[in-house]
Design a protein around this motif. Structure first.
Motif, PDB file in Angstrom:
ATOM      1  N   GLY A   1       0.792  -1.218   0.000  1.00 14.41           N
ATOM      2  CA  GLY A   1       0.000   0.000   0.000  1.00 14.41           C
ATOM      3  C   GLY A   1       0.822   1.264   0.000  1.00 14.41           C
ATOM      4  O   GLY A   1       0.290   2.355   0.224  1.00 14.41           O
ATOM      5  N   HIS A   2       2.125   1.171  -0.264  1.00 15.57           N
ATOM      6  CA  HIS A   2       2.988   2.349  -0.283  1.00 15.57           C
ATOM      7  C   HIS A   2       2.941   2.981  -1.678  1.00 15.57           C
ATOM      8  O   HIS A   2       3.651   2.554  -2.588  1.00 15.57           O
ATOM      9  CB  HIS A   2       4.422   1.973   0.103  1.00 15.57           C
ATOM     10  CG  HIS A   2       4.565   1.553   1.525  1.00 15.57           C
ATOM     11  ND1 HIS A   2       4.642   2.446   2.577  1.00 15.57           N
ATOM     12  CD2 HIS A   2       4.617   0.313   2.083  1.00 15.57           C
ATOM     13  CE1 HIS A   2       4.747   1.784   3.723  1.00 15.57           C
ATOM     14  NE2 HIS A   2       4.736   0.489   3.447  1.00 15.57           N
ATOM     15  N   VAL A   3       2.109   3.973  -1.841  1.00 13.30           N
ATOM     16  CA  VAL A   3       1.926   4.633  -3.134  1.00 13.30           C
ATOM     17  C   VAL A   3       2.819   5.870  -3.185  1.00 13.30           C
ATOM     18  O   VAL A   3       2.678   6.769  -2.358  1.00 13.30           O
ATOM     19  CB  VAL A   3       0.457   5.027  -3.342  1.00 13.30           C
ATOM     20  CG1 VAL A   3       0.258   5.615  -4.745  1.00 13.30           C
ATOM     21  CG2 VAL A   3      -0.459   3.826  -3.136  1.00 13.30           C
ATOM     22  N   PRO A   4       3.763   5.913  -4.107  1.00 14.60           N
ATOM     23  CA  PRO A   4       4.723   7.035  -4.120  1.00 14.60           C
ATOM     24  C   PRO A   4       4.038   8.373  -4.329  1.00 14.60           C
ATOM     25  O   PRO A   4       3.150   8.525  -5.164  1.00 14.60           O
ATOM     26  CB  PRO A   4       5.644   6.697  -5.303  1.00 14.60           C
ATOM     27  CG  PRO A   4       4.845   5.793  -6.172  1.00 14.60           C
ATOM     28  CD  PRO A   4       3.979   4.998  -5.243  1.00 14.60           C
ATOM     29  N   GLY A   5       4.454   9.331  -3.499  1.00 16.83           N
ATOM     30  CA  GLY A   5       3.942  10.685  -3.640  1.00 16.83           C
ATOM     31  C   GLY A   5       2.661  10.966  -2.888  1.00 16.83           C
ATOM     32  O   GLY A   5       2.215  12.116  -2.831  1.00 16.83           O
ATOM     33  N   GLU A   6       2.022   9.936  -2.306  1.00 12.09           N
ATOM     34  CA  GLU A   6       0.756  10.136  -1.596  1.00 12.09           C
ATOM     35  C   GLU A   6       1.009  10.182  -0.087  1.00 12.09           C
ATOM     36  O   GLU A   6       1.754   9.365   0.442  1.00 12.09           O
ATOM     37  CB  GLU A   6      -0.229   9.014  -1.931  1.00 12.09           C
ATOM     38  CG  GLU A   6      -0.513   8.858  -3.420  1.00 12.09           C
ATOM     39  CD  GLU A   6      -1.231  10.049  -4.026  1.00 12.09           C
ATOM     40  OE1 GLU A   6      -1.957  10.759  -3.298  1.00 12.09           O
ATOM     41  OE2 GLU A   6      -1.082  10.279  -5.250  1.00 12.09           O
ATOM     42  N   SER A   7       0.393  11.124   0.581  1.00 12.01           N
ATOM     43  CA  SER A   7       0.693  11.334   1.993  1.00 12.01           C
ATOM     44  C   SER A   7      -0.536  11.312   2.890  1.00 12.01           C
ATOM     45  O   SER A   7      -0.428  11.528   4.092  1.00 12.01           O
ATOM     46  CB  SER A   7       1.408  12.685   2.173  1.00 12.01           C
ATOM     47  OG  SER A   7       0.606  13.743   1.675  1.00 12.01           O
ATOM     48  N   THR A   8      -1.705  11.051   2.321  1.00 12.43           N
ATOM     49  CA  THR A   8      -2.928  11.004   3.123  1.00 12.43           C
ATOM     50  C   THR A   8      -3.605   9.655   2.937  1.00 12.43           C
ATOM     51  O   THR A   8      -3.358   8.971   1.948  1.00 12.43           O
ATOM     52  CB  THR A   8      -3.897  12.129   2.723  1.00 12.43           C
ATOM     53  OG1 THR A   8      -4.206  12.008   1.329  1.00 12.43           O
ATOM     54  CG2 THR A   8      -3.278  13.498   2.980  1.00 12.43           C
ATOM     55  N   PRO A   9      -4.469   9.254   3.871  1.00 12.16           N
ATOM     56  CA  PRO A   9      -5.139   7.952   3.735  1.00 12.16           C
ATOM     57  C   PRO A   9      -5.978   7.887   2.459  1.00 12.16           C
ATOM     58  O   PRO A   9      -6.561   8.882   2.022  1.00 12.16           O
ATOM     59  CB  PRO A   9      -6.027   7.880   4.987  1.00 12.16           C
ATOM     60  CG  PRO A   9      -5.384   8.816   5.957  1.00 12.16           C
ATOM     61  CD  PRO A   9      -4.807   9.922   5.141  1.00 12.16           C
ATOM     62  N   ALA A  10      -6.023   6.706   1.872  1.00 16.50           N
ATOM     63  CA  ALA A  10      -6.804   6.509   0.654  1.00 16.50           C
ATOM     64  C   ALA A  10      -8.293   6.644   0.942  1.00 16.50           C
ATOM     65  O   ALA A  10      -8.806   6.131   1.942  1.00 16.50           O
ATOM     66  CB  ALA A  10      -6.506   5.136   0.061  1.00 16.50           C
ATOM     67  N   ARG A  11      -8.978   7.324   0.067  1.00 14.82           N
ATOM     68  CA  ARG A  11     -10.430   7.432   0.176  1.00 14.82           C
ATOM     69  C   ARG A  11     -11.082   6.125  -0.261  1.00 14.82           C
ATOM     70  O   ARG A  11     -10.486   5.317  -0.955  1.00 14.82           O
ATOM     71  CB  ARG A  11     -10.936   8.571  -0.715  1.00 14.82           C
ATOM     72  CG  ARG A  11     -10.508   9.947  -0.253  1.00 14.82           C
ATOM     73  CD  ARG A  11     -10.715  10.995  -1.334  1.00 14.82           C
ATOM     74  NE  ARG A  11      -9.769  10.806  -2.441  1.00 14.82           N
ATOM     75  CZ  ARG A  11      -9.692  11.619  -3.494  1.00 14.82           C
ATOM     76  NH1 ARG A  11     -10.509  12.655  -3.582  1.00 14.82           N
ATOM     77  NH2 ARG A  11      -8.806  11.388  -4.442  1.00 14.82           N
TER      78      ARG A  11
ATOM     79  N   ALA B   1       9.778   7.670 -12.854  1.00 12.32           N
ATOM     80  CA  ALA B   1       8.609   8.403 -12.367  1.00 12.32           C
ATOM     81  C   ALA B   1       8.309   8.096 -10.908  1.00 12.32           C
ATOM     82  O   ALA B   1       7.411   8.689 -10.325  1.00 12.32           O
ATOM     83  CB  ALA B   1       7.387   8.071 -13.229  1.00 12.32           C
ATOM     84  N   TYR B   2       9.081   7.145 -10.321  1.00 13.90           N
ATOM     85  CA  TYR B   2       8.881   6.792  -8.915  1.00 13.90           C
ATOM     86  C   TYR B   2      10.113   6.028  -8.438  1.00 13.90           C
ATOM     87  O   TYR B   2      10.840   5.448  -9.244  1.00 13.90           O
ATOM     88  CB  TYR B   2       7.617   5.939  -8.737  1.00 13.90           C
ATOM     89  CG  TYR B   2       7.674   4.581  -9.409  1.00 13.90           C
ATOM     90  CD1 TYR B   2       8.110   3.449  -8.725  1.00 13.90           C
ATOM     91  CD2 TYR B   2       7.275   4.427 -10.738  1.00 13.90           C
ATOM     92  CE1 TYR B   2       8.165   2.207  -9.334  1.00 13.90           C
ATOM     93  CE2 TYR B   2       7.320   3.184 -11.364  1.00 13.90           C
ATOM     94  CZ  TYR B   2       7.761   2.078 -10.654  1.00 13.90           C
ATOM     95  OH  TYR B   2       7.814   0.840 -11.269  1.00 13.90           O
ATOM     96  N   PRO B   3      10.372   5.997  -7.140  1.00 14.25           N
ATOM     97  CA  PRO B   3      11.520   5.242  -6.627  1.00 14.25           C
ATOM     98  C   PRO B   3      11.223   3.756  -6.641  1.00 14.25           C
ATOM     99  O   PRO B   3      10.104   3.326  -6.366  1.00 14.25           O
ATOM    100  CB  PRO B   3      11.677   5.767  -5.190  1.00 14.25           C
ATOM    101  CG  PRO B   3      10.320   6.275  -4.824  1.00 14.25           C
ATOM    102  CD  PRO B   3       9.701   6.791  -6.089  1.00 14.25           C
ATOM    103  N   ALA B   4      12.221   2.954  -6.977  1.00 12.02           N
ATOM    104  CA  ALA B   4      12.043   1.500  -7.039  1.00 12.02           C
ATOM    105  C   ALA B   4      11.565   0.960  -5.705  1.00 12.02           C
ATOM    106  O   ALA B   4      12.030   1.383  -4.632  1.00 12.02           O
ATOM    107  CB  ALA B   4      13.346   0.833  -7.450  1.00 12.02           C
ATOM    108  N   ALA B   5      10.613   0.006  -5.768  1.00  7.94           N
ATOM    109  CA  ALA B   5      10.030  -0.544  -4.548  1.00  7.94           C
ATOM    110  C   ALA B   5      10.412  -1.997  -4.312  1.00  7.94           C
ATOM    111  O   ALA B   5      10.544  -2.427  -3.170  1.00  7.94           O
ATOM    112  CB  ALA B   5       8.502  -0.424  -4.604  1.00  7.94           C
ATOM    113  N   ASP B   6      10.601  -2.775  -5.376  1.00  2.23           N
ATOM    114  CA  ASP B   6      10.898  -4.198  -5.213  1.00  2.23           C
ATOM    115  C   ASP B   6      11.563  -4.721  -6.483  1.00  2.23           C
ATOM    116  O   ASP B   6      11.907  -3.950  -7.389  1.00  2.23           O
ATOM    117  CB  ASP B   6       9.630  -4.992  -4.861  1.00  2.23           C
ATOM    118  CG  ASP B   6       8.522  -4.796  -5.888  1.00  2.23           C
ATOM    119  OD1 ASP B   6       8.821  -4.408  -7.041  1.00  2.23           O
ATOM    120  OD2 ASP B   6       7.347  -5.037  -5.538  1.00  2.23           O
TER     121      ASP B   6
END
Length: 339
Positions: free
Chosen positions: A53-63, A199-204
């Motif tokens: 659930g780590h979405v790059p660039g998002e800082s608030t809980p998902a709606r 467009a985002y940092p590598a996650a896995d």
């Protein structure tokens, strides 16, 4: 040229700047929540796009998931989803797979992501009849404070997730195409031209794989952010008063490159929402760069025909045209330019 159906085939030899990587917040996949009309999301296997659930660039809980049904005919649904904060893939797998995967990017003017005519309605012809495995992307939409590269990040990640799972699903990891409709065509074009632009940092481990599609199919795509722009898409993505640098960066004909995948363009000449000039501009840029491509302009069909083109029309042949093109061999050129 706009009043007739024609095909332009250029068989020749087969960018965007990096996005700023913001801190990622943990976002669980959204809980289904009925929209104003009690609509529900489409059926299919659901895969969360971002690990943990780590979405790059998002800082608030998902709606919560917000789905709206615009049709009053239960036999002809017309749903859309918005508030996409934790993107996901919806998988439609055939009983007899042909080994080919297709990343599907529906449209919605960068305001919503449509569900049916550019998603679920592909299943009978593409999945059940032809054996394609479809991975339908629910991507993030432009919002105040959100990185404009969010949709590209989701598309890159989706291509890598599909590629990582290809072997276990009996799919060819080197034959994963992308098909995008309208504003989803813009997202698909961004992927085709910016597949290696971070467009985002590598996650896995999946993020070590290539995000380059094998081919790109763009159906009545939003391409230009200048004079031929779809006003709604331009307003939401770059703003009506966008500076020239932003217009250039998000006008896909300006980002064409020689090593992008072969591309198929499909458009109706009487499209009054996204002008056919968008596909014409892209075709000229592809030809100038030496990218193998085809352009099909249908006389009639308007905008957003998806899988609902009028029966008996030439426009209704577009899925067969696209499938034949996806199966056809590409022409490889030698360094000396000889086939």
């Amino acid at each position: 040229m706009r009043s007739t159906l024609f095909s332009l085939l250029c068989s020749l030899s087969l960018a965007a700047s990096p996005a700023v990587a913001a801190a990622a917040a943990q976002r669980a996949p959204p809980t289904p929540v009925a929209g104003a009309t009690g609509a529900t999301e489409a059926a299919g296997e659901r895969i969360a796009l971002w690990p943990g659930g780590h979405v790059p660039g998002e800082s608030t809980p998902a709606r919560g998931l917000h789905v709206v049904e615009r049709s009053t005919d239960p036999e002809r649904p017309d749903r859309y989803v918005d508030q996409v904060d934790a993107p996901w893939l919806l998988v439609h797998a055939p009983t007899r797979p042909n080994g080919k995967a297709l990343l599907v990017v529906p449209g919605g003017g960068y305001q919503r992501v449509v569900i049916d005519k550019e998603g679920t309605e592909l299943v009978p012809q593409w999945v059940e009849r032809s054996g394609y495995t479809l991975f339908v992307l629910r991507y993030r939409l432009p919002e105040p404070g959100r990185d404009r590269q969010a949709a590209l990040a989701d598309a890159q990640r989706a291509m890598r997730v599909v590629r990582a799972a290809a072997a276990s699903r009996g799919l060819d990891a080197e034959d994963i195409a992308v098909i995008g409709f309208s504003a989803g065509g813009h997202v698909a074009a961004r992927l085709a031209t910016g597949f290696d632009s971070p467009a985002y940092p590598a996650a896995d481990a999946a993020d070590r794989l290539s995000a380059r599609p094998s081919r790109a199919v763009l159906v009545y795509p939003v391409i230009d952010m200048g004079a031929q722009a779809h006003s709604g898409s331009r307003q939401r993505l770059v703003g009506q008063d966008a500076d020239p640098a932003s217009v250039h960066r998000y006008s896909m004909q300006e980002q064409v490159r020689a090593d992008m995948p072969p591309t198929l363009l499909l458009h109706a000449a009487d499209d009054r929402v996204v002008s056919v000039d968008n596909s014409l501009l892209m075709a000229r840029a592809l030809a100038a760069a030496g990218v193998e491509h085809e352009l099909h302009v249908f006389a009639h069909g308007g905008h957003g025909f998806g899988m609902r083109a009028a029966a008996g029309s030439t426009t209704a042949l577009w899925p067969e045209i696209a499938q034949r093109w996806l199966h056809a061999p590409t022409r490889i050129q030698t360094p000396e330019g000889r086939p």
